[in-house]
Design an enzyme around this catalytic site. Sequence first.
Site, PDB file in Angstrom:
ATOM      1  N   CYS A  89       0.889  -1.108   0.005  1.00  0.00           N
ATOM      2  CA  CYS A  89       0.064  -0.174   0.051  1.00  0.00           C
ATOM      3  C   CYS A  89       0.726   1.204   0.018  1.00  0.00           C
ATOM      4  CB  CYS A  89      -0.858  -0.130   1.352  1.00  0.00           C
ATOM      5  SG  CYS A  89      -2.229   1.284   0.882  1.00  0.00           S
ATOM      6  N   HIS A 180      -3.246  -5.290   1.592  1.00  0.00           N
ATOM      7  CA  HIS A 180      -2.637  -5.434   2.792  1.00  0.00           C
ATOM      8  C   HIS A 180      -2.669  -6.781   2.951  1.00  0.00           C
ATOM      9  CE1 HIS A 180      -2.455  -1.305   4.747  1.00  0.00           C
ATOM     10  NE2 HIS A 180      -3.271  -1.140   3.695  1.00  0.00           N
ATOM     11  N   GLU A 182      -1.083  -8.546   5.300  1.00  0.00           N
ATOM     12  CA  GLU A 182      -0.847  -8.875   6.612  1.00  0.00           C
ATOM     13  C   GLU A 182      -2.003  -8.718   7.417  1.00  0.00           C
ATOM     14  OE1 GLU A 182      -1.014  -4.213   6.394  1.00  0.00           O
ATOM     15  OE2 GLU A 182      -0.396  -5.852   5.297  1.00  0.00           O
TER      16      GLU A 182
END
Length: 203
Positions: A89, A180, A182
């Site tokens: 990002c 994202h 994660e």
Amino acid sequence: MEGREQMDKSKVTIGVLGLQGAINEHLQQIESLGLKGIIVKRADQLSDIDGLILPGGESTTMRKLIDHYGFLEPLKEFSNSRKPILGTCAGMVLVAKDISGTTDSHLHLMDIVVKRNAFGRQKESFEAELNVKGLNHPFRAVFIRAPYIESVSDQVEVLAQYNGKIVAAKQNNILVSSFHPELTKDTRFLELFLQIVNEQQAV
């Protein structure tokens, strides 16, 4: 994955740039794979890691903190030494050589043109199933105020697109995503990055 299986986890340390953004989520995902993760808050810590994650957050704020804490040249040197970097990002915005609509790009590390907040603001956040090159099954990607890549050079490998927009790519030691990885329990995108780390250690 094969690259991950060949990796000696005890000898691998992945850093997460700890100035601003989704730091802990990356750290937790790194540690879930049995690897050592550290939060990088000083430029001298870059010599202690095998790969670096530039997390999502606010790219302009992150750039100001990079300048304030003396990270700009050390980050460029880190990349020039072929150490792997994963930019997610805002991290993708930081590594881009050009940002659409402005001359104010940041690290100039990857031959891509990025459009910031291209999929809308916070309220337009969404999830999507992506076909990612190198992954056998679709990846559920989380997009939050996400940028996308408008164009790439011949040196860049496109890994994923969403509605015709490039949202993941790789160039040599640098891997980037608009989304994202994660924020999911799926570690496969991180494992793509670890393959690059493994390949670099084998050189």
